[in-house]
Write an enzyme that holds these catalytic residues in place. Structure first.
Site, short mmCIF file in Angstrom:
data_model
loop_
_atom_site.label_atom_id
_atom_site.label_comp_id
_atom_site.label_asym_id
_atom_site.label_seq_id
_atom_site.Cartn_x
_atom_site.Cartn_y
_atom_site.Cartn_z
CE LYS A 173 -1.57 2.91 3.01
NZ LYS A 173 -1.64 4.12 2.20
N GLY A 204 -4.51 3.17 -1.51
CA GLY A 204 -5.74 3.38 -0.73
C GLY A 204 -5.36 4.04 0.57
N GLY A 206 -4.72 4.84 4.57
CA GLY A 206 -4.11 4.12 5.68
C GLY A 206 -5.17 3.50 6.58
CD GLU A 248 12.98 3.77 7.91
OE1 GLU A 248 13.03 4.65 8.82
OE2 GLU A 248 12.91 4.04 6.71
CB CYS A 282 13.19 8.74 7.99
SG CYS A 282 13.81 7.52 6.85
CD GLU A 382 10.66 12.22 11.15
OE1 GLU A 382 9.56 11.68 11.36
OE2 GLU A 382 11.60 11.63 10.59
P1 NDP Z 1 2.06 8.37 8.21
O1 NDP Z 1 2.87 7.63 9.20
O2 NDP Z 1 0.69 8.78 8.54
O3 NDP Z 1 1.92 7.53 6.83
C1 NDP Z 1 2.77 6.48 6.43
C2 NDP Z 1 1.94 5.38 5.79
O4 NDP Z 1 1.07 4.80 6.76
C3 NDP Z 1 1.02 5.86 4.67
O5 NDP Z 1 0.95 4.88 3.66
C4 NDP Z 1 -0.29 6.01 5.37
O6 NDP Z 1 -1.43 5.96 4.54
C5 NDP Z 1 -0.27 4.81 6.28
N1 NDP Z 1 -1.21 4.86 7.39
C6 NDP Z 1 -1.79 5.95 7.95
N2 NDP Z 1 -2.62 5.57 8.95
C7 NDP Z 1 -2.58 4.23 9.01
C8 NDP Z 1 -3.22 3.26 9.83
N3 NDP Z 1 -4.07 3.60 10.78
N4 NDP Z 1 -2.92 1.96 9.64
C9 NDP Z 1 -2.04 1.58 8.69
N5 NDP Z 1 -1.43 2.46 7.87
C10 NDP Z 1 -1.66 3.77 8.04
O7 NDP Z 1 2.89 9.61 7.75
P2 NDP Z 1 2.31 10.99 7.21
O8 NDP Z 1 2.20 10.86 5.77
O9 NDP Z 1 1.06 11.42 7.91
O10 NDP Z 1 3.44 11.98 7.66
C11 NDP Z 1 3.41 12.52 8.98
C12 NDP Z 1 4.78 12.63 9.56
O11 NDP Z 1 5.36 11.34 9.60
C13 NDP Z 1 5.76 13.44 8.75
O12 NDP Z 1 5.66 14.79 9.00
C14 NDP Z 1 7.07 12.85 9.20
O13 NDP Z 1 7.47 13.46 10.41
C15 NDP Z 1 6.74 11.42 9.45
N6 NDP Z 1 7.14 10.56 8.31
C16 NDP Z 1 8.23 9.80 8.46
C17 NDP Z 1 8.66 9.03 7.43
C18 NDP Z 1 9.87 8.20 7.56
O14 NDP Z 1 10.40 7.74 6.56
N7 NDP Z 1 10.33 7.94 8.77
C19 NDP Z 1 7.99 9.01 6.13
C20 NDP Z 1 6.80 9.82 6.07
C21 NDP Z 1 6.40 10.56 7.14
P3 NDP Z 1 -2.04 7.35 3.93
O15 NDP Z 1 -1.22 7.60 2.74
O16 NDP Z 1 -3.44 7.04 3.61
O17 NDP Z 1 -1.90 8.38 5.00
#
Ligand code: NDP
Length: 480
Positions: A173, A204, A206, A248, A282, A382
């Site tokens: 996903k 789709g 999260g 991660e 990250c 972060e």
């Molecule tokens: P999220 O952690 O929300 O999203 C990462 C993935 O998880 C996306 O595919 C998301 O789907 C999915 N997801 C969201 N909610 C759920 C759930 N309840 N169950 C399973 N999967 C889920 O990151 P954000 O995009 O909201 O970013 C927010 C913050 O996270 C950033 O500002 C940053 O600080 C951090 N981040 C860190 C990353 C890293 O590599 N360490 C990468 C990205 C973000 P969907 O696309 O629908 O939201």
């Protein structure tokens, strides 16, 4: 230049393109704020279908020889490379990342990771002997892969390549904001003839699709990259069916400049590292730790290095920084900057105003903040934007205490005139990766976090083993 197909009404399940039952999702170009694509999302029911397809496929795929999987992964790599213009276009459009970075890092590192597993399959021992026991490393089964938007193709590949190499089937996903490159990967997988159900790609939400992958009893391993908050939620959802979980997560990594380092070089390299991908990395070294006696000089070097970064249209080859991914992300980054200044921090360079000449797009000025309290939000959380915090330290113990003084532990760097001295400091850091004096990325070195930066490791044989079960077969002693 080839044009990406940016209207996708189907998702990839069971080796076929099927019409999902979720809503239409618009994809925005963060540089122009224009809608550049529409993707029909998978619903929770579609995600369940994908999981069941993966389950049906997994035993047969697990029974294939490493050489068979190696050949298909090699063909997948070639197919991706053949689509490189399309992929670069797509990544620039959906992430807003500069073209050069899309090519070298987003695509280049994804292919390097895939190729590293092609190579590993040529020599990895799936069977070992320990005295009279034959130890078998076997496919862990069905993998749910949930990935973020910052490096969408690379993050997906860091899970899909080792999982397929291990003989697992995968339901992936991608993030809702960046589904397009994942669908190009699905095109390539289909073109090379990966067996039906071995790789399913279901864009789709999260809360719908991600929730199925984290909780469905037919998923054996869930591998997640993203925020610590959602990662913890995924782990909790996975616990009920005792899935293996690989997380991660976020980071707030420190770049420690020792007094004998080339200060300007180290500061410039740290600034460059933070600004890559507009700070949405990250492992970025978002805290620069410098000797107190060199603090003012460090701020001046950081300001100069920052000013040399060109912010603008990501399609221009000369651009260093594009926008951040979304209006929401931009507001979140600006809140950190505004809060820091309201708390009395020094805005060395950058700030909340739009970069000059960029009236549209989710752009943020490359920003350096001084004078922050070590315990403040800007120094602890972060930010995921182009923001560097510079902190002075008194002595080495103090530097290590600051570096280790967050709940994260993903990456870091140490700078010194003496590599071994830097290595000794690296050993004191509670973090999963340390780069000494700007050493190059290694696609087979394990990557992952200490503390709340996650668990498990990606890349190389450590990454493969996240997707392998271990079986001990005790053999009778037949010696005469
Ligand atoms: P999220 O952690 O929300 O999203 C990462 C993935 O998880 C996306 O595919 C998301 O789907 C999915 N997801 C969201 N909610 C759920 C759930 N309840 N169950 C399973 N999967 C889920 O990151 P954000 O995009 O909201 O970013 C927010 C913050 O996270 C950033 O500002 C940053 O600080 C951090 N981040 C860190 C990353 C890293 O590599 N360490 C990468 C990205 C973000 P969907 O696309 O629908 O939201």
């Amino acid at each position: 230049m080839s044009r990406p197909e940016w209207v996708r009404e189907t998702v990839y399940v069971d080796g076929r393109w099927t019409e999902p039952r979720g809503p239409l999702c618009e994809v925005e170009n963060p540089a122009t704020e224009e809608i550049i694509g529409t993707v029909r999302s998978a619903s929770a029911a579609d995600a369940v279908d994908a999981v069941l397809a993966a389950r049906r496929a997994t035993d047969r795929w697990a029974a294939t020889s490493p050489a068979f999987r190696q050949e298909l992964l090699r063909e997948l790599s070639l197919a991706l490379q053949a689509s490189s213009d399309l992929l670069v276009d797509t990544l620039v459009a959906e992430v807003g990342t500069p073209t050069s970075l899309a090519r070298s890092s987003h695509l280049g590192q994804a292919v390097a990771v895939l190729d590293s597993y092609v190579d590993l399959l040529g020599h990895y021992d799936f069977e070992q002997r320990l005295r009279h026991t034959r130890v078998l490393k076997e496919s862990a089964g069905v993998v749910g892969a949930i990935t973020p938007w910052n490096y969408p193709l690379y993050q997906l590949m860091a899970k899909v390549a080792p999982a397929l190499a291990a003989g697992c089937s995968v339901v992936a996903k991608p993030a809702e904001l960046t589904p397009l490159s994942a669908l190009v990967l699905a095109d390539a997988a289909h073109a090379v003839g990966l067996p039906a159900g071995v790789l399913n790609i279901v864009p789709g939400s999260g809360t719908e699709v991600g929730a199925v992958l984290s909780s469905h009893p037919e998923v054996d391993v869930v591998s997640f990259t993203g925020s610590t908050q959602v990662g913890a939620h995924v782990a909790a959802a996975a616990a009920a069916t005792v899935k293996r979980v690989c997380l991660e997560l976020g980071g707030k990594s420190a770049s420690i400049v020792l007094p004998d380092a080339d200060l300007q070089f180290a500061v410039s390299a740290t600034v460059a590292n933070v600004m890559v991908n507009s700070g949405q990395t990250c492992a970025a070294w978002t805290r620069l730790l410098v000797p107190a006696a060199q603090y003012d000089e460090s701020l001046a070097f950081a300001a100069k290095a920052c000013d040399e970064h060109i912010v603008g249209d990501p399609r221009e080859e000369t651009t260093d920084l594009g926008p951040v991914i979304s209006d929401r992300q931009r507001r979140s980054v600006l809140r950190f900057i505004a809060e820091a200044t309201s708390e009395g921090c020094e805005l060395v360079v950058g700030g909340v105003e739009r970069p000059d000449g960029l009236s549209r797009g989710h752009y943020v000025r490359p920003t350096v903040i001084g004078g922050a309290q070590r315990s403040s939000r800007v120094a602890q959380e972060e930010i995921f934007g182009p923001v560097l915090v510079v902190l002075p330290y008194v002595d080495l113990d103090d530097a290590v205490a600051i570096a280790n003084g967050t709940h994260y532990g993903l990456a870091g760097s140490v700078w010194s005139g003496d590599d071994e001295k830097a290595f000794a400091v690296a050993k004191l850091l509670q973090t999963g990766r340390v780069d000494v004096n700007g050493a190059a990325w290694n696609p087979v070195a394990p990557f992952g976090g200490y503390k709340q930066s996650g668990n498990g490791r990606e890349l190389g044989h450590f990454g493969l083993e996240e997707y392998l079960e271990v079986k001990s077969v005790q053999m009778p002693d037949r010696s005469p």
